[in-house]
Design a protein around this motif. Structure first.
Motif, short mmCIF file in Angstrom:
data_model
loop_
_atom_site.label_atom_id
_atom_site.label_comp_id
_atom_site.label_asym_id
_atom_site.label_seq_id
_atom_site.Cartn_x
_atom_site.Cartn_y
_atom_site.Cartn_z
N VAL A 11 0.85 -1.18 0.00
CA VAL A 11 0.00 0.00 0.00
C VAL A 11 0.89 1.23 0.00
O VAL A 11 1.96 1.25 0.61
N ASP A 43 -1.70 6.90 -0.02
CA ASP A 43 -3.10 6.48 0.11
C ASP A 43 -3.54 6.40 1.57
O ASP A 43 -4.73 6.51 1.86
N ASN A 81 -9.12 1.39 4.03
CA ASN A 81 -8.00 1.36 3.09
C ASN A 81 -7.73 -0.08 2.65
O ASN A 81 -8.43 -1.01 3.05
N VAL A 82 -6.73 -0.24 1.81
CA VAL A 82 -6.41 -1.57 1.28
C VAL A 82 -6.08 -2.55 2.40
O VAL A 82 -6.44 -3.74 2.33
N VAL A 119 4.41 -0.85 3.35
CA VAL A 119 3.98 0.50 3.00
C VAL A 119 5.09 1.14 2.18
O VAL A 119 6.21 1.33 2.66
#
Length: 414
Positions: free
Chosen positions: A113, A117, A130-131, A157
């Motif tokens: 991710v 984002d 979120n993802v 991340v």
């Protein structure tokens, strides 16, 4: 007698009057209480999905809901951890969620991710739904529906070119463009001042927020350390083979001392993960000197391994590398082999990621050599290529004589 009788009558009437008065007071009081405690129609709209959502609940789009979204409550398969979570074992997937036919063997997933984002605006909380949230909910549901599956998650991340714009312009910095590769398909992106203290502090704040939300989620068993990275999630690569990159770094104020500070600070930032292991992708460090010359410094790489193990602890710091193939070795005295030798000497926990699918021109034989190297190093987990499901037989990683998944699992730390 008559007077006595009258007195009794008067006493009776006064007692009855008092009783009736008390009954009236009691009834009135009850009515008031009833009216005052009756539920009223709310005068404000209450939308729980607009608040702060904690796992295992997530906010989801719902056209039938009053606010266009609703809260979905998941099922935590196992209770929150009381100690350090186990290392993810065996072969796991990256980039794609393991297809159903493969999940009995490939029961782990490295979910990637972008930092941008998660925190598109500076100072905000981690974005809901979120993802990561969606993947956790998917894995929890899958584990409930498939007893014994125990799907694992690694969190990666991406910083570097995937950092939010506000981080790229901290301290008034003008983002610089860095390019990876000289071939026909180079990859480039803009990066921020990862060597500035303000950038490192922003990453530390991100890790604190992520740990507060996900450290107690049992399915997430590993989180990658990435803040000093540029194009990929490999913090020691500077794409220094291109002169334009070297010039861009130096013109922007980059220097070795500040980069060294970043390399250590990113490890420090992961102290907030009390139950989840942190992994770092090591490479022979690409050193850019103030005069524009460059060199490989594997001794610096090895010193960072030592620092990671001493800072996070010998079990909380997972050593790794993201580019193994059939050519790697821990013998021979080259810079990469010296790095792999030091990694092996420090011991488990160790993970590896294979090179991209395109680099395996003879995928079956090359993969056999690659995974045997990982096992010889003491690795407990390997992230296999993204196209594994269309390249290899479904039992390739678990069948005799190689039994790769089983042999890796034995080496994974409990």
């Amino acid at each position: 007698m008559i007077h006595s009788y009258r007195r009794r009558i008067l006493k009776f009437h006064s007692q009855r009057t008092a009783a009736l008065l008390w009954i009236g007071i009691f009834a009135a009081t009850g009515s008031i209480l009833l009216l005052s405690t009756h539920a009223q129609t709310p005068t404000a709209s209450v939308e729980p999905e607009q608040g702060t959502i904690s796992m295992p609940a997530i906010s989801k789009t719902d056209s039938t809901a009053s606010g266009g979204s609703s809260v979905q409550f998941g099922t935590v398969v196992t209770p929150p951890p009381s100690g350090l979570k186990p290392q993810i074992p065996g072969v796991i997937s990256r980039d794609i969620f393991p297809p159903a036919a493969w999940q009995s063997v490939v029961n782990g997933y490295a979910v990637g991710v972008n930092w941008s984002d998660l925190q598109p605006t500076q100072g905000t909380a981690i974005a809901n739904n979120n993802v990561i949230d969606q993947t956790i909910a998917k894995v929890q549901a899958l584990n409930v529906a498939t007893p014994g599956l125990n799907m694992h998650l690694k969190l990666r991340v991406y910083a570097g070119r995937f950092a939010p714009n506000w981080a790229k312009i901290l301290d008034g910095f003008t983002p610089i463009t860095i390019t990876d590769g000289n071939g026909t398909n180079p990859v480039n992106g803009t990066i921020g001042p990862f060597w500035h203290p303000s950038y490192e502090q922003a990453y530390a704040s991100l890790q604190s927020a992520l740990a507060a939300k996900y450290d107690n989620v049992p399915e997430i068993e590993e989180v990658a350390i990435t803040v000093c990275s540029t194009i990929y999630g490999e913090p020691m690569i500077r794409q220094m083979s291109l002169a334009a990159n070297v010039s861009a770094y130096l013109a922007a104020g980059y220097n070795l001392a500040d980069d060294s500070t970043c390399q250590h600070a990113q490890i420090d930032a992961h102290k907030v993960w009390a139950h989840t292991r942190s992994s770092l992708a090591f490479n022979p460090y690409q050193q850019i000197n103030a005069d524009g010359t460059t060199k490989i410094d594997v001794n610096f790489t090895n010193s960072l391994m030592d620092y990671c193990r001493s800072t996070l602890g010998p079990q909380r710091c997972i050593l790794g590398n993201n580019s193994i193939d059939e050519t790697v070795s821990s013998t021979g005295g080259t810079n990469p082999s010296l790095m792999y030798a030091h990694m092996k000497a420090l011991g488990a926990p160790i993970y590896y990621q294979t090179a991209a699918s395109a680099k395996f021109t003879d995928p079956l034989n090359q993969m056999v050599t690659t995974l045997n190297f990982a096992i010889s190093q003491g690795a407990g987990m390997v992230e296999i290529p993204d196209k594994f499901s269309t390249t290899y037989p479904v039992d390739f990683f678990s069948s005799s004589p190689n039994l790769f998944d089983q042999r890796l699992t034995v080496l994974a730390q409990p």
